[in-house]
Motif scaffolding. Structure first.
Motif, PDB file in Angstrom:
ATOM      1  N   TRP A   1     -56.514 -14.800  55.168  1.00 26.96           N
ATOM      2  CA  TRP A   1     -56.557 -14.557  53.742  1.00 26.96           C
ATOM      3  C   TRP A   1     -57.403 -13.353  53.362  1.00 26.96           C
ATOM      4  O   TRP A   1     -58.202 -12.850  54.164  1.00 26.96           O
ATOM      5  CB  TRP A   1     -56.982 -15.794  52.965  1.00 26.96           C
ATOM      6  CG  TRP A   1     -58.177 -16.569  53.446  1.00 26.96           C
ATOM      7  CD1 TRP A   1     -58.155 -17.766  54.102  1.00 26.96           C
ATOM      8  CD2 TRP A   1     -59.572 -16.243  53.297  1.00 26.96           C
ATOM      9  NE1 TRP A   1     -59.434 -18.193  54.366  1.00 26.96           N
ATOM     10  CE2 TRP A   1     -60.315 -17.286  53.877  1.00 26.96           C
ATOM     11  CE3 TRP A   1     -60.256 -15.165  52.716  1.00 26.96           C
ATOM     12  CZ2 TRP A   1     -61.714 -17.282  53.915  1.00 26.96           C
ATOM     13  CZ3 TRP A   1     -61.646 -15.163  52.746  1.00 26.96           C
ATOM     14  CH2 TRP A   1     -62.349 -16.221  53.348  1.00 26.96           C
ATOM     15  N   LEU A   2     -57.201 -12.933  52.125  1.00 28.17           N
ATOM     16  CA  LEU A   2     -57.936 -11.782  51.593  1.00 28.17           C
ATOM     17  C   LEU A   2     -58.336 -12.098  50.151  1.00 28.17           C
ATOM     18  O   LEU A   2     -57.512 -12.551  49.365  1.00 28.17           O
ATOM     19  CB  LEU A   2     -57.028 -10.556  51.630  1.00 28.17           C
ATOM     20  CG  LEU A   2     -57.588  -9.185  51.245  1.00 28.17           C
ATOM     21  CD1 LEU A   2     -56.696  -8.108  51.839  1.00 28.17           C
ATOM     22  CD2 LEU A   2     -57.705  -8.983  49.753  1.00 28.17           C
ATOM     23  N   ILE A   3     -59.602 -11.901  49.826  1.00 25.85           N
ATOM     24  CA  ILE A   3     -60.051 -12.096  48.447  1.00 25.85           C
ATOM     25  C   ILE A   3     -60.617 -10.777  47.934  1.00 25.85           C
ATOM     26  O   ILE A   3     -61.450 -10.161  48.592  1.00 25.85           O
ATOM     27  CB  ILE A   3     -61.143 -13.184  48.353  1.00 25.85           C
ATOM     28  CG1 ILE A   3     -60.639 -14.499  48.950  1.00 25.85           C
ATOM     29  CG2 ILE A   3     -61.565 -13.405  46.906  1.00 25.85           C
ATOM     30  CD1 ILE A   3     -61.713 -15.578  49.048  1.00 25.85           C
TER      31      ILE A   3
ATOM     32  N   GLN B   1     -58.897 -15.785  60.618  1.00 24.96           N
ATOM     33  CA  GLN B   1     -58.966 -17.076  61.311  1.00 24.96           C
ATOM     34  C   GLN B   1     -60.239 -17.216  62.143  1.00 24.96           C
ATOM     35  O   GLN B   1     -60.410 -18.193  62.851  1.00 24.96           O
ATOM     36  CB  GLN B   1     -57.756 -17.299  62.232  1.00 24.96           C
ATOM     37  CG  GLN B   1     -56.453 -17.474  61.479  1.00 24.96           C
ATOM     38  CD  GLN B   1     -55.334 -17.924  62.398  1.00 24.96           C
ATOM     39  OE1 GLN B   1     -55.283 -17.543  63.556  1.00 24.96           O
ATOM     40  NE2 GLN B   1     -54.435 -18.739  61.866  1.00 24.96           N
ATOM     41  N   LYS B   2     -61.107 -16.232  62.074  1.00 21.49           N
ATOM     42  CA  LYS B   2     -62.303 -16.306  62.880  1.00 21.49           C
ATOM     43  C   LYS B   2     -63.506 -15.740  62.117  1.00 21.49           C
ATOM     44  O   LYS B   2     -64.476 -16.430  61.853  1.00 21.49           O
ATOM     45  CB  LYS B   2     -62.087 -15.516  64.169  1.00 21.49           C
ATOM     46  CG  LYS B   2     -63.003 -15.976  65.286  1.00 21.49           C
ATOM     47  CD  LYS B   2     -62.618 -15.327  66.606  1.00 21.49           C
ATOM     48  CE  LYS B   2     -63.660 -15.644  67.653  1.00 21.49           C
ATOM     49  NZ  LYS B   2     -63.549 -14.740  68.799  1.00 21.49           N
ATOM     50  N   ASN B   3     -63.408 -14.485  61.733  1.00 18.85           N
ATOM     51  CA  ASN B   3     -64.544 -13.818  61.097  1.00 18.85           C
ATOM     52  C   ASN B   3     -64.225 -13.313  59.695  1.00 18.85           C
ATOM     53  O   ASN B   3     -63.065 -13.098  59.356  1.00 18.85           O
ATOM     54  CB  ASN B   3     -64.998 -12.634  61.951  1.00 18.85           C
ATOM     55  CG  ASN B   3     -65.512 -13.103  63.297  1.00 18.85           C
ATOM     56  OD1 ASN B   3     -66.355 -13.988  63.375  1.00 18.85           O
ATOM     57  ND2 ASN B   3     -64.951 -12.538  64.362  1.00 18.85           N
ATOM     58  N   LEU B   4     -65.298 -13.101  58.938  1.00 20.08           N
ATOM     59  CA  LEU B   4     -65.170 -12.495  57.621  1.00 20.08           C
ATOM     60  C   LEU B   4     -65.458 -11.005  57.742  1.00 20.08           C
ATOM     61  O   LEU B   4     -66.398 -10.601  58.416  1.00 20.08           O
ATOM     62  CB  LEU B   4     -66.186 -13.119  56.652  1.00 20.08           C
ATOM     63  CG  LEU B   4     -66.075 -14.621  56.399  1.00 20.08           C
ATOM     64  CD1 LEU B   4     -67.276 -15.113  55.584  1.00 20.08           C
ATOM     65  CD2 LEU B   4     -64.779 -14.960  55.677  1.00 20.08           C
ATOM     66  N   HIS B   5     -64.611 -10.182  57.106  1.00 20.27           N
ATOM     67  CA  HIS B   5     -64.843  -8.733  57.124  1.00 20.27           C
ATOM     68  C   HIS B   5     -64.938  -8.245  55.691  1.00 20.27           C
ATOM     69  O   HIS B   5     -64.002  -8.404  54.921  1.00 20.27           O
ATOM     70  CB  HIS B   5     -63.694  -8.018  57.828  1.00 20.27           C
ATOM     71  CG  HIS B   5     -63.422  -8.547  59.202  1.00 20.27           C
ATOM     72  ND1 HIS B   5     -64.112  -8.131  60.312  1.00 20.27           N
ATOM     73  CD2 HIS B   5     -62.553  -9.492  59.627  1.00 20.27           C
ATOM     74  CE1 HIS B   5     -63.681  -8.785  61.375  1.00 20.27           C
ATOM     75  NE2 HIS B   5     -62.733  -9.622  60.991  1.00 20.27           N
TER      76      HIS B   5
ATOM     77  N   ALA C   1     -66.200 -16.343  49.826  1.00 19.95           N
ATOM     78  CA  ALA C   1     -65.659 -16.176  51.180  1.00 19.95           C
ATOM     79  C   ALA C   1     -66.136 -17.306  52.095  1.00 19.95           C
ATOM     80  O   ALA C   1     -65.354 -17.892  52.841  1.00 19.95           O
ATOM     81  CB  ALA C   1     -66.061 -14.816  51.738  1.00 19.95           C
ATOM     82  N   LYS C   2     -67.424 -17.632  52.006  1.00 22.08           N
ATOM     83  CA  LYS C   2     -67.951 -18.716  52.854  1.00 22.08           C
ATOM     84  C   LYS C   2     -67.310 -20.054  52.509  1.00 22.08           C
ATOM     85  O   LYS C   2     -67.046 -20.884  53.374  1.00 22.08           O
ATOM     86  CB  LYS C   2     -69.473 -18.800  52.697  1.00 22.08           C
ATOM     87  CG  LYS C   2     -70.167 -17.614  53.322  1.00 22.08           C
ATOM     88  CD  LYS C   2     -71.493 -18.014  53.962  1.00 22.08           C
ATOM     89  CE  LYS C   2     -72.099 -16.839  54.709  1.00 22.08           C
ATOM     90  NZ  LYS C   2     -72.636 -15.792  53.786  1.00 22.08           N
ATOM     91  N   HIS C   3     -67.082 -20.268  51.210  1.00 25.79           N
ATOM     92  CA  HIS C   3     -66.435 -21.505  50.764  1.00 25.79           C
ATOM     93  C   HIS C   3     -65.037 -21.632  51.368  1.00 25.79           C
ATOM     94  O   HIS C   3     -64.670 -22.674  51.907  1.00 25.79           O
ATOM     95  CB  HIS C   3     -66.372 -21.510  49.237  1.00 25.79           C
ATOM     96  CG  HIS C   3     -65.579 -22.644  48.647  1.00 25.79           C
ATOM     97  ND1 HIS C   3     -66.054 -23.921  48.602  1.00 25.79           N
ATOM     98  CD2 HIS C   3     -64.336 -22.677  48.093  1.00 25.79           C
ATOM     99  CE1 HIS C   3     -65.142 -24.710  48.032  1.00 25.79           C
ATOM    100  NE2 HIS C   3     -64.090 -23.974  47.717  1.00 25.79           N
TER     101      HIS C   3
END
Lengths: 406, 254
Positions: B168-170, B183-187, B156-158
């Motif tokens: 996006w979603l992984i 576009q801003k934060n990781l959840h 996710a950080k990459h």
């Protein structure tokens, strides 16, 4: 012609370029998409086992030149195609966004003139960098004969530039690529070396030689590489086993590309760059080609067996990297660990250092891995060769026969 | 009394594990085991000690080399059984040897920790290359993967750095966890907390076909070497790699 058909033609004609490296650039994302990865990232592996990192294509396979070995030479009756800058940019973006690739490797046949071709390539890459704000990796080929100001423009947009030397000697070039001349390639390399900076080709430059199309020896090839590394600070010299695509009286007719020879040259190339070896250590006039059964370092060590076995706890870093099976990473681990404890064979295993080849050439705390009477040239040679799988040996013997006839 | 040979529990988070380990080191207690609370199965002879909270970790953290904490974190992400105990001994020794710790391969805990760290970062590196996104009609990128270790955070950080202006979603299929980027934060979420309904359009299939065409064309027939291909790209990755899906379907590996 559909986009898919174009891609098929223009990837097919680009595939003989060996380089697909995406390392060496730490370009950051500036308000757009993509960034460089300093160690490079492989995104896939094709069925020939080569890494796919970049979208490797030609802008066009039309060419005004008639180099004898090249599939795209003027006189060949092959399907021709031209990508527009917009097409290349949009495929690159679509592939990059889906994480298929690390970036673009753009090369081209020569349309009209070297300058005209370079201008089109620059237009394409400019579009990627400035309209699409693409910060991923870009490698571009310099078209020999293009004006200096165009090389400068291109160099400021890409991560790596390369110009292919194609053949190791001037004779070979005159024979097979009469339209090219090596001084033009040398001029490009000199210019790129002079200009290189954080903003101009941050990942440096590379080149490529075809192996086995002309009758140069491994010594000729390696001497050429060595002088290229010294004179132009190249990041890499790539070797490409000659694959017969055209018929010509000046070209060898060979069925199997000399892959093992290519492999030996890569191994030797590595030894020159990271292991402090000189060409004269590896090959000499009386013996100008590599042993197909043994890798160049093992071959060297067996010819200098009087310098072995080396005590792991005492040998210097430079002595360590000359031991078969030990590379810079292992040597560094050994040098830093032995300050704290005396290294035994079991410690090497723990460190993740493979003993498969190294064990014949080392002592740990004064001890050899087996009875010391085993330290004989014949014993070690046989074991090193036997380690290769029988099938491999068969393949190699075939190849070596093939070299003898070449 | 010196309390040794107890089983200690933690809540499964990195923060709580570090809190516990630092506390154990400070109190000079040697744990028999450190186990995630949820995974603990009670036995007659073993009285586990509940998670330690509000332990002060600051002064211990100052004495700990940063590199050691980084290595320990990678070990924490691994699927290794008993990884907590390896981390405990690795950090305990890090206090003693400081920056020299990474050369002390003759200590079992150091050797294990470094090997595990290498394995985890290798797997993450592989997936940085192999992950494949699909784009939906409304420009949403979606990717799934299977991994031995818990590398979703690393990936996710990459991609946060690489694709900062996309949505996006992984999804980690093995652990059923996912990460959404807006576009801003990781959840980070569990898969069950989200119903995903993705529609793939014709344009996407065309792009995929284009990629498969490139993939097949770029191989040199005269150099065919599937064994080498498989060494670099083992079968376990195939089901998530677009261009290998067909090969995977046909193979008897499933």
């Amino acid at each position: 012609m559909t986009l898919k058909e174009k891609l098929e033609i223009l990837a097919d004609s680009a595939k003989y370029d060996a380089s697909c490296s995406s390392s060496g650039s730490s370009r950051e994302n500036k308000n757009g998409i993509g960034n460089g990865s300093i160690s490079g990232i492989c995104h896939s592996f094709s069925s020939d086992g080569r890494c796919i990192s970049l979208l490797k294509i030609l802008m066009t396979n039309c060419c005004i030149y008639n180099c004898k070995y090249c599939i795209n030479r003027k006189s060949n009756q092959v399907k021709r195609a031209i990508f527009t800058p917009e097409e290349i940019a949009s495929i690159t973006m679509n592939f990059y966004k889906r994480n298929y690739i690390e970036g673009l490797f753009l090369s081209s046949g020569i349309l009209k003139s070297p300058d005209y071709t370079m201008e089109k390539m620059i237009e394409t890459i400019y579009l990627l960098r400035n309209k699409y704000h693409f910060n991923g990796y870009i490698h571009a080929k310099v078209i020999p004969g293009a004006s200096e100001y165009l090389i400068q423009k291109l160099g400021l947009l890409v991560d790596r530039l390369s110009a292919n030397i194609e053949l190791p000697t001037e004779n070979g070039l005159t024979l097979l690529a009469p339209d090219k001349n090596s001084s033009k390639v040398a001029e490009i390399m000199e210019y790129v070396k002079k200009k290189k900076s954080k903003v101009f080709t941050p990942a440096g430059q590379s080149t490529q030689m075809i192996i086995g199309a002309t009758n140069e020896t491994d010594l000729d090839i390696l001497e050429k590489s060595s002088s290229l590394y010294d004179s132009y600070k190249l990041k890499r010299v790539f070797y490409s086993a000659y694959i017969s695509v055209n018929k010509d009286k000046n070209l060898p007719t060979i069925k199997i590309p000399p892959l093992k020879r290519e492999n030996r040259l890569y191994q030797a190339d590595w030894l020159l760059r990271y292991y402090n070896f000189k060409v004269k250590d590896l090959l000499e006039k009386e013996n100008p080609n590599f042993n197909i059964l043994l890798d160049p370092k093992a071959d060297w060590a067996l010819r200098h067996l009087d310098e072995f076995p080396k005590e792991i706890n005492k040998a210097s870093y430079y002595e360590l990297v000359k031991i078969p099976g030990i590379g810079p990473t292992s040597a560094k681990k050994i040098v830093s660990s032995r300050k704290f404890f005396t290294i035994q064979f079991s410690d090497l295993k723990k460190m993740g250092i493979s003993l498969k080849r190294a064990k014949y050439f080392i002592l740990c705390d004064g001890k050899y891995f087996a009875n010391s009477s085993c330290f004989r040239k014949s014993f070690i040679t046989n074991n090193l060769i036997l380690e290769e799988k029988p099938k491999e040996i068969e393949k190699r013997t075939q190849l070596s026969l093939f070299y003898d006839g070449n | 009394m010196m309390e040794t040979n107890f089983t200690y529990l933690y809540d499964g988070t990195w923060e709580n594990l570090i809190e516990l380990i630092f506390w154990l080191i400070k109190e000079k207690r040697k744990p028999l085991e450190i186990i995630e609370e949820e995974k603990y199965e009670p036995t007659l002879f073993n009285m586990p000690i509940k998670p330690i909270r509000n332990g002060n970790t600051k002064d211990m953290e100052k004495r700990m080399p940063r590199e050691s904490l980084r290595i320990a974190y990678y070990v924490f992400l691994s699927n290794k059984k008993n990884k907590e105990l390896i981390i405990y001994y690795f950090l305990l020794n890090s206090l003693k040897y400081q920056h020299q710790i990474i050369y002390m391969r003759n200590l079992k805990c150091v050797n294990e920790a470094l090997n595990i760290q290498k394995r985890v970062s290798r797997e993450a590196h592989k997936w940085k290359g192999f992950l494949r996104f699909k784009e939906t009609k409304n420009h949403f990128l979606y990717a799934e993967f299977n991994a031995d270790n818990n590398i979703l955070g690393i990936l996710a950080k990459h991609f946060q750095k690489r694709l900062p202006k996309e949505y996006w979603l992984i999804k980690d299929q093995t652990r059923d966890i996912l990460c959404i980027y807006d576009q801003k934060n990781l959840h980070f979420l569990e898969s069950k907390d989200l119903t995903i309904n993705l529609k793939i359009e014709k344009e996407e299939i065309e792009t995929e076909e284009l990629w498969k065409t490139f993939f097949q064309t770029i191989a040199i027939k005269e150099r065919l070497n599937r064994k080498c291909q498989q060494n670099f790209m083992p079968k376990k990755y195939w089901q998530n790699i677009l261009e290998m899906e067909d090969t995977y379907e046909k193979s008897d590996y499933r």
